[in-house]
Motif scaffolding. Structure first.
Motif, mmCIF file in Angstrom:
data_model
loop_
_atom_site.group_PDB
_atom_site.id
_atom_site.type_symbol
_atom_site.label_atom_id
_atom_site.label_comp_id
_atom_site.label_asym_id
_atom_site.label_seq_id
_atom_site.Cartn_x
_atom_site.Cartn_y
_atom_site.Cartn_z
ATOM 1 N N GLY A 232 1.130 6.323 -6.881
ATOM 2 C CA GLY A 232 -0.141 6.939 -7.264
ATOM 3 C C GLY A 232 -1.003 6.070 -8.145
ATOM 4 O O GLY A 232 -2.031 6.535 -8.671
ATOM 5 N N GLU A 233 -0.649 4.808 -8.354
ATOM 6 C CA GLU A 233 -1.406 3.882 -9.191
ATOM 7 C C GLU A 233 -1.311 2.488 -8.578
ATOM 8 O O GLU A 233 -0.328 2.145 -7.936
ATOM 9 C CB GLU A 233 -0.833 3.833 -10.616
ATOM 10 N N PRO A 234 -2.354 1.659 -8.785
ATOM 11 C CA PRO A 234 -2.293 0.277 -8.264
ATOM 12 C C PRO A 234 -1.315 -0.581 -9.067
ATOM 13 O O PRO A 234 -1.102 -0.356 -10.263
ATOM 14 C CB PRO A 234 -3.723 -0.220 -8.420
ATOM 15 N N LYS B 12 0.828 -1.208 0.000
ATOM 16 C CA LYS B 12 0.000 0.000 0.000
ATOM 17 C C LYS B 12 0.864 1.262 0.000
ATOM 18 O O LYS B 12 0.547 2.244 -0.671
ATOM 19 C CB LYS B 12 -0.927 0.002 1.222
ATOM 20 N N GLN B 13 1.956 1.214 0.754
ATOM 21 C CA GLN B 13 2.887 2.355 0.774
ATOM 22 C C GLN B 13 3.505 2.575 -0.600
ATOM 23 O O GLN B 13 3.651 3.709 -1.063
ATOM 24 C CB GLN B 13 3.970 2.128 1.820
ATOM 25 N N GLU C 173 2.251 1.596 -3.571
ATOM 26 C CA GLU C 173 1.221 2.074 -4.506
ATOM 27 C C GLU C 173 0.867 3.531 -4.225
ATOM 28 O O GLU C 173 0.627 4.311 -5.154
ATOM 29 C CB GLU C 173 -0.017 1.187 -4.406
ATOM 30 N N SER C 174 0.844 3.903 -2.949
ATOM 31 C CA SER C 174 0.552 5.296 -2.594
ATOM 32 C C SER C 174 1.638 6.219 -3.132
ATOM 33 O O SER C 174 1.363 7.316 -3.632
ATOM 34 C CB SER C 174 0.443 5.424 -1.074
ATOM 35 N N HIS C 175 2.881 5.750 -3.045
ATOM 36 C CA HIS C 175 3.996 6.558 -3.548
ATOM 37 C C HIS C 175 3.902 6.729 -5.064
ATOM 38 O O HIS C 175 4.152 7.821 -5.595
ATOM 39 C CB HIS C 175 5.315 5.889 -3.174
#
Length: 303
Positions: free
Chosen positions: A47-49, A40-41, A43-45
């Motif tokens: 900005g896309e899955p 999750k970290q 993907e958050s960095h």
């Protein structure tokens, strides 16, 4: 802004290869929740899955690209770590060594006969040359280890005494000196035809210097010297180890009575250069084998 870390890429690649969080967590030695948090970290960095579903069994276009780049980076990183650890443990590296021929033909083969498996991934370059050339190569930092006689020229060198090598007279089997039961006195050589050489020229005894001053024959190649002695052209004076390393079949070695007629061979390296773990291990093996082949020789620091 969060920075990407190598372990985040490793975690993602492991999940992508496994196809699920549980197996990936077992491989990584972490809990599934910790691995999920790491993804999750990441993907958050970005900005896309990275995965199309929560089951983690199908990558998005971004995920496929990240996996390709991550595996390439991880391979490079793992190879780098392996190389660093191998260098530190003396199992990888490059060692350049130059030695006088007598040691190259006697001690060095014993070292590698016994310890070659210690250096299975180490690139070792061995050259044999005379002592003055070895000192020159050390001064230019072209070799890591030198084995040579140093005389008074040891400035800037770390030196450990390797062995003492006694000089003796070499003659043909039918030469009158060959039947002598006692060590040879300098006086017995006054009427002999001496084949001088660069090694015997280093003996400082006045009787030896006088003998060499009168010598009309001089040779520097051991094969040539031994050939002339074998042909009974004259006698020569050489250190015992040089005779053992040379083609000296059917020649007689008679020790000199002068107990001071010895050359001192040292294990050398530059005092201002850090030695690699592989080179340090090779040094220790050389010292060990030299001590066995030359009883009584004791390593000592001179720097």
């Amino acid at each position: 802004m969060m920075a990407l870390k190598i372990e985040m890429l490793r975690g993602f690649a492991t999940v992508a290869r496994s196809g699920n969080l549980s197996d990936a967590a077992d491989t990584l030695g972490r809990t599934p929740s910790a691995v999920s948090m790491m993804l999750k970290q990441l993907e958050s960095h970005l900005g896309e899955p990275l995965f199309e579903t929560d089951r983690k069994n199908k990558l998005t276009a971004l995920g496929a690209f990240v996996l390709e780049q991550a595996e390439r980076e991880l391979q490079q990183f793992d190879n780098t770590v392996k190389a660093i650890e191998g260098f530190a443990k003396a199992t990888h590296g490059h060692v350049r060594i130059a030695t006088v021929p007598s040691v190259a033909g006697t001690i060095i083969p014993q070292v590698f006969s016994r310890y070659i498996n210690d250096f299975s991934n180490v690139d070792i370059e061995i050259r044999d040359m005379d002592s003055s050339s070895i000192l020159h190569e050390l001064s230019r930092d072209r070799i890591d280890i030198g084995i040579a006689t140093i005389g008074e020229n040891s400035v800037g060198l770390h030196s450990r005494h390797l062995l003492s090598d006694a000089f003796g007279v070499i003659c043909a089997p039918d030469h009158p000196l060959a039947s002598s039961a006692a060590p040879i006195e300098w006086a017995e050589l006054q009427g002999e035809r001496l084949i001088a050489n660069s090694l015997s020229a280093g003996i400082t005894a006045p009787e030896s210097r006088e003998l060499h001053a009168k010598a009309l024959l001089s040779a520097h190649n051991l094969t040539s010297i031994m050939g002339m002695v074998r042909a009974n052209i004259g006698i020569t004076i050489l250190p015992e180890m040089a005779v053992r390393a040379a083609n000296s079949d059917n020649l007689i070695f008679k020790p000199l009575a002068d107990q001071q007629a010895k050359r001192q061979i040292h294990l050398l390296r530059r005092a201002d250069s850090a030695i690699s773990p592989a080179a340090r291990l090779l040094e220790e093996h050389i010292l060990e084998c030299a001590a066995e082949m030359a009883p009584g020789a004791r390593a000592r620091d001179l720097s």
